[in-house]
Design a protein around this motif. Structure first.
Motif, mmCIF file in Angstrom:
data_model
loop_
_atom_site.group_PDB
_atom_site.id
_atom_site.type_symbol
_atom_site.label_atom_id
_atom_site.label_comp_id
_atom_site.label_asym_id
_atom_site.label_seq_id
_atom_site.Cartn_x
_atom_site.Cartn_y
_atom_site.Cartn_z
ATOM 1 N N TYR A 606 0.594 -1.285 0.208
ATOM 2 C CA TYR A 606 -0.030 -0.434 -0.208
ATOM 3 C C TYR A 606 1.142 1.295 0.112
ATOM 4 C CZ TYR A 606 1.150 -0.684 4.586
ATOM 5 O OH TYR A 606 2.144 -0.878 5.968
ATOM 6 N N GLN A 607 -0.039 2.571 -0.221
ATOM 7 C CA GLN A 607 0.988 3.467 -0.530
ATOM 8 C C GLN A 607 1.770 3.862 1.274
ATOM 9 O OE1 GLN A 607 0.090 7.332 -1.594
ATOM 10 N NE2 GLN A 607 -1.384 5.632 -3.785
ATOM 11 N N SER A 608 3.001 4.170 1.543
ATOM 12 C CA SER A 608 3.638 4.615 2.538
ATOM 13 C C SER A 608 5.160 5.233 2.875
ATOM 14 C CB SER A 608 3.772 3.507 2.942
ATOM 15 O OG SER A 608 4.939 2.590 2.998
ATOM 16 N N PRO A 609 5.093 6.106 3.182
ATOM 17 C CA PRO A 609 6.874 6.593 3.940
ATOM 18 C C PRO A 609 8.200 5.857 3.444
ATOM 19 C CG PRO A 609 5.435 7.788 5.586
ATOM 20 C CD PRO A 609 4.761 6.502 5.048
ATOM 21 N N LYS A 610 7.671 4.566 2.753
ATOM 22 C CA LYS A 610 8.633 3.948 2.472
ATOM 23 C C LYS A 610 8.432 3.793 0.246
ATOM 24 C CE LYS A 610 8.837 -0.250 5.956
ATOM 25 N NZ LYS A 610 7.948 -1.128 5.904
ATOM 26 N N ASP A 611 8.113 4.416 0.043
ATOM 27 C CA ASP A 611 7.835 4.743 -1.480
ATOM 28 C C ASP A 611 8.392 5.726 -1.515
ATOM 29 O OD1 ASP A 611 5.883 2.543 -1.927
ATOM 30 O OD2 ASP A 611 4.119 3.747 -1.256
ATOM 31 N N TYR A 612 9.328 5.953 -2.359
ATOM 32 C CA TYR A 612 9.847 7.260 -2.826
ATOM 33 C C TYR A 612 10.631 7.160 -3.741
ATOM 34 C CZ TYR A 612 15.029 4.206 -1.608
ATOM 35 O OH TYR A 612 15.525 3.852 -1.924
ATOM 36 N N LEU A 613 11.753 8.502 -4.532
ATOM 37 C CA LEU A 613 12.210 8.421 -5.915
ATOM 38 C C LEU A 613 13.128 9.563 -5.608
ATOM 39 C CD1 LEU A 613 8.674 8.550 -8.648
ATOM 40 C CD2 LEU A 613 10.463 6.460 -8.491
ATOM 41 N N VAL A 614 13.853 9.548 -6.471
ATOM 42 C CA VAL A 614 15.886 10.265 -5.811
ATOM 43 C C VAL A 614 16.126 10.063 -8.195
ATOM 44 C CG1 VAL A 614 17.882 10.549 -6.176
ATOM 45 C CG2 VAL A 614 16.294 8.566 -3.858
ATOM 46 N N PHE A 615 15.799 12.267 -7.961
ATOM 47 C CA PHE A 615 15.724 12.391 -8.972
ATOM 48 C C PHE A 615 17.523 13.226 -8.995
ATOM 49 C CE2 PHE A 615 11.062 12.146 -8.621
ATOM 50 C CZ PHE A 615 10.541 11.763 -9.770
ATOM 51 N N LEU A 616 17.507 13.005 -11.125
ATOM 52 C CA LEU A 616 19.523 13.856 -10.851
ATOM 53 C C LEU A 616 19.039 14.141 -12.193
ATOM 54 C CD1 LEU A 616 22.199 11.016 -10.938
ATOM 55 C CD2 LEU A 616 21.388 12.816 -9.037
ATOM 56 N N LEU A 617 18.717 15.801 -12.264
ATOM 57 C CA LEU A 617 18.171 16.320 -13.305
ATOM 58 C C LEU A 617 19.177 17.058 -13.882
ATOM 59 C CD1 LEU A 617 16.130 16.737 -11.076
ATOM 60 C CD2 LEU A 617 15.730 19.261 -11.880
ATOM 61 N N ASP A 618 19.072 16.887 -15.409
ATOM 62 C CA ASP A 618 20.309 17.548 -16.525
ATOM 63 C C ASP A 618 20.349 18.791 -16.128
ATOM 64 O OD1 ASP A 618 20.038 14.973 -17.247
ATOM 65 O OD2 ASP A 618 17.897 15.733 -19.385
ATOM 66 N N ARG A 619 20.315 19.463 -15.341
ATOM 67 C CA ARG A 619 20.720 20.881 -15.252
ATOM 68 C C ARG A 619 19.284 21.347 -13.792
ATOM 69 N NH1 ARG A 619 16.732 22.508 -19.307
ATOM 70 N NH2 ARG A 619 15.320 23.948 -18.867
ATOM 71 N N VAL A 620 20.704 22.537 -13.173
ATOM 72 C CA VAL A 620 19.900 22.906 -11.757
ATOM 73 C C VAL A 620 18.864 24.185 -12.486
ATOM 74 C CG1 VAL A 620 20.298 24.293 -9.811
ATOM 75 C CG2 VAL A 620 22.181 22.298 -10.855
ATOM 76 N N PRO A 621 17.615 23.902 -11.968
ATOM 77 C CA PRO A 621 16.325 24.842 -12.605
ATOM 78 C C PRO A 621 16.585 26.200 -11.874
ATOM 79 C CG PRO A 621 15.722 23.014 -10.901
ATOM 80 C CD PRO A 621 17.188 22.255 -11.429
ATOM 81 N N LYS A 622 16.489 26.716 -12.480
ATOM 82 C CA LYS A 622 16.850 28.974 -12.167
ATOM 83 C C LYS A 622 15.570 29.213 -11.284
ATOM 84 C CE LYS A 622 20.561 29.589 -16.047
ATOM 85 N NZ LYS A 622 20.319 30.736 -17.216
ATOM 86 N N LYS A 623 14.875 28.839 -11.750
ATOM 87 C CA LYS A 623 13.447 29.418 -11.245
ATOM 88 C C LYS A 623 12.504 28.133 -10.090
ATOM 89 C CE LYS A 623 13.007 32.853 -13.946
ATOM 90 N NZ LYS A 623 12.556 33.826 -14.551
ATOM 91 N N ASN A 624 10.925 28.181 -10.345
ATOM 92 C CA ASN A 624 10.920 27.505 -9.630
ATOM 93 C C ASN A 624 10.308 25.890 -10.811
ATOM 94 O OD1 ASN A 624 9.939 29.187 -7.989
ATOM 95 N ND2 ASN A 624 7.811 29.413 -8.713
ATOM 96 N N LEU A 625 10.347 24.344 -10.189
ATOM 97 C CA LEU A 625 10.798 23.541 -10.321
ATOM 98 C C LEU A 625 8.528 22.994 -10.447
ATOM 99 C CD1 LEU A 625 11.798 21.396 -12.378
ATOM 100 C CD2 LEU A 625 12.287 20.301 -10.086
#
Length: 710
Positions: A606-625
């Protein structure tokens, strides 16, 4: 005297329990299991309305209509069609003017149909008249002792004897009208019960094969080839193909709109709704007067055969030495279909043995969409009836005193246990004055239960029944499955029912009113329990339906004045890789530009705080993401709150809205959420589920990341 004993046993065993079955509250209480009785009545009433609208407006879409399951369209065929019983129900209702009497009468009508259909088969097989009558009584009334006796759709089983009778008659006479009769029987049986319609279709194919080869002394490749090429065989395929094309035509638009929602039953569901080897001596607690005597436990109501089944076995065993060739074939067939009704696992005490039903589940079309293998026992019962009807000397059975005593003892036990019908229910009132309080061009009403200081989603068919004949719709509805939007509301209620903004969100989703059923109502004090949400300013009380313990509220939404959508304009897409996740399999499905492929996190079931994803972006966003989470048509599998980590910052998000406009336009296409992160100057981001949610896993079809320019 011995002849009279046998006849009397059959009359008492078959007729008297059924008489008692109907003698209590026949005109006031619906016979049923508390859920399906009202559901089936709703289907019957809805069908009458839909058939009338179909002929009035000449639009095929009218037969798909339902008040339930908002915002999904054309959902009526998710339940049993039951068009044939609906027509009979309409005629009886026109005569009696009483819904309850008309509904309960269908059980009697079904028995009459079953009786005469079996009698027609016996005539074709040239059985003795007295044998035919006893066999027909046995077949007509067996449904009360087996296979979910409370379900009306399980009572109509006229197709099995009729289809066999028409096959035999056609092979004898070659009259083409019999092919039309076969087609009609296939269609009427399907329109009485989907399950029996599916079983009958395969039973028809099997019957044609068996009848063609039963007289063959030797079966060779040439005889099989001759059978396939024969004109008789080819002509018998005509009604089968006509039946298939008719059903495809009926369901075409329905599947076109709802195919992604149509359930593929997992095999574990089939295990739950199967018979067990000891079913015929294991009584369901809800129909037993003496449940404490059930020393080996109780079962689901679909599993009760009753002591009448034991009587049958005793009578057969006493005559085993005199059974002829055909009786042995019937008996073996009955046993084989009985084993199929045991489902994927043959369960006896603590042993689980793989059963033959799994072959049907995995290989035969249609079986993955049904979930009650126990209903296959109807075919077994049919063959047991043939064993009796085909006997040459059934009225001269030499029963000794000991056998008669045992049979009467079992009848006494059957009457003592079985004939307590504890799950009848009185029809609730339907909507009346409520409609006068509606001041909107549309009404979509969400029904909730209030019990033990909590609000829960109403899962019965009461909401749809309540609004039959009106234009009011409801997200509620009961059909043996739960739709994604229903699960979505169920999960939102778990976390946000005491949050006033939740009701604003419901209004955005198209819910105009809420009906709260007080399950804590005390008839002795007639006192209504107070719920804190009653004081919310965005909920206006408009009407109390006292007989149904039901209070209605109109949602008057209040939104913050500073809400702006400018930040979501002109986004620039950002590429990414997923460096870590709670479940690594099929992670590539999150960025393959295909909304039909999914990544599922099974960290907890079921859904729980054990569910997660880690992203590596191609670039650092300059403004809001902006992070966009897609779930395809399965809106309930989106997160109900997330924690996002970026550098040393943590962002909490609750009650994340879906993109409402596109969802309401087509709820079976794609559902998605947008989460905006402000001032995140990092190319590494972790998103983690915030709330434990028991009724869905985390499942996503696509993830998109955008940098916002405004």
């Amino acid at each position: 005297m011995k002849v009279l004993n046998l006849i009397f046993i059959f009359i008492i065993a078959c007729i008297f329990p059924i008489f008692k079955f109907y003698s209590e509250n026949f005109t006031t209480n619906l016979i049923g299991d508390g859920l399906d009785n009202l559901l089936v009545l709703t289907i019957l009433e809805r069908n009458i309305i839909n058939i009338y609208n179909f002929f009035t407006h000449l639009s095929i879409l009218n037969i798909y209509s339902s008040n339930a399951f908002y915002p999904y369209q054309y959902t009526a065929l998710f339940t049993e069609p039951m068009y044939f019983p609906s027509i009979i129900y309409g005629i009886v209702k026109y005569i009696t003017g009483n819904q309850t009497t008309s509904y309960n009468s269908l059980f009697i009508v079904a028995s009459v149909f079953n009786f005469y259909s079996f009698l027609i088969l016996c005539k074709q097989l040239k059985f003795k008249k007295e044998n035919s009558i006893i066999g027909s009584i046995f077949y007509a009334n067996g449904h009360y002792f087996a296979i979910q006796y409370v379900h009306l759709q399980n009572q109509f089983a006229f197709g099995f004897p009729l289809i066999l009778a028409f096959i035999i008659n056609y092979k004898r006479t070659k009259k083409k009208i019999k092919l039309f009769y076969i087609f009609v029987v296939l269609l009427l049986q399907f329109f009485s019960s989907n399950y029996y319609g599916l079983f009958l279709f395969y039973f028809f194919i099997l019957s044609v094969i068996v009848i063609s080869f039963i007289q063959q002394k030797q079966i060779t490749f040439q005889t099989i080839l001759d059978f396939i090429k024969s004109k008789t065989t080819l002509r018998l395929t005509i009604p089968a193909f006509l039946f298939v094309f008719t059903i495809i035509g009926l369901y075409f638009y329905f599947f076109k709109e709802n195919l992604d929602l149509y359930p593929k039953r997992i095999i574990e569901e089939n295990v739950v709704y199967s018979n067990s080897i000891l079913s015929f001596i294991t009584l369901p607690a809800n129909i037993s007067n003496f449940p404490f005597l059930n020393l080996i436990g109780t079962t689901h109501t679909s599993s009760h055969f009753g002591y009448f089944f034991i009587i049958t076995l005793i009578l057969i065993l006493t005559q085993m030495s005199s059974l002829n060739k055909y009786q042995l074939i019937f008996l073996i067939s009955a046993i084989l279909f009985y084993f199929l009704s045991l489902g994927p696992l043959l369960k006896i005490f603590n042993l689980n043995i793989p059963g033959p039903y799994s072959i049907f589940y995995y290989l035969i079309p249609g079986f993955k969409s049904i979930r009650v293998p126990s209903r296959i026992f109807i075919v077994s019962w049919f063959f047991f009836a043939l064993v009796f009807a085909s006997s040459k000397n059934i009225l001269s059975l030499q029963l000794n005193r000991r056998t008669i005593t045992v049979l009467y003892s079992f009848i006494l036990l059957e009457l003592s246990f079985f004939t307590k019908i504890s799950e009848t229910s009185i029809l609730p009132n339907q909507a009346n004055l409520l409609l006068k309080y509606a001041n909107q061009p549309y009404m979509n009403v969400l029904f909730l239960n209030y019990k033990e200081d909590k609000l829960t989603f109403e899962t019965s068919s009461f909401p749809e029944y309540y609004f039959l004949g009106t234009q009011v719709r409801t997200p509620n509805g009961y059909s043996g499955i739960t739709f994604p939007f229903q699960y979505y509301i169920i999960n939102l209620l778990i976390h946000y029912q005491t949050n006033p903004n939740f009701y604003n969100y419901l209004y955005q989703l198209g819910i105009s009113h809420i009906g709260i059923i007080d399950k804590n109502y005390d008839s002795n004090t007639a006192k209504k329990n107070e719920n804190p949400i009653y004081s919310f300013k965005n909920l206006k009380p408009i009407f109390n339906d006292i007989p149904n313990h039901l209070s209605f509220y109109q949602i008057n939404p209040s939104f913050p004045e500073n809400v702006s959508q400018e930040e979501n304009k002109n986004p620039s897409k950002i590429g990414f890789k997923i460096s870590d996740s709670s479940f690594t399999k099929k992670i590539e499905n999150l960025y393959d530009n295909n909304n039909k492929t999914y990544w599922k996190s099974f960290s907890s079931g079921y859904q729980s705080p054990k569910d997660y994803l880690v992203f590596l972006l191609d670039r650092v966003p300059k403004k809001n993401l902006l992070i966009r989470l897609h779930s395809g048509p399965y809106v309930e599998r989106l997160p109900y709150g997330v924690n996002i980590s970026c550098l040393n910052k943590n962002f909490d998000y609750d009650l994340i809205p879906i993109e409402i406009k596109s969802f309401l336009k087509n709820p079976v296409y794609d559902s998605y959420q947008d989460v905006v992160i402000q001032n995140c100057s990092s190319n590494k981001i972790e998103i983690r589920v915030k709330h434990k949610t028991p009724y869905s896993i985390l499942m996503l079809s696509e993830i998109e990341l955008f940098e916002l320019s405004n």
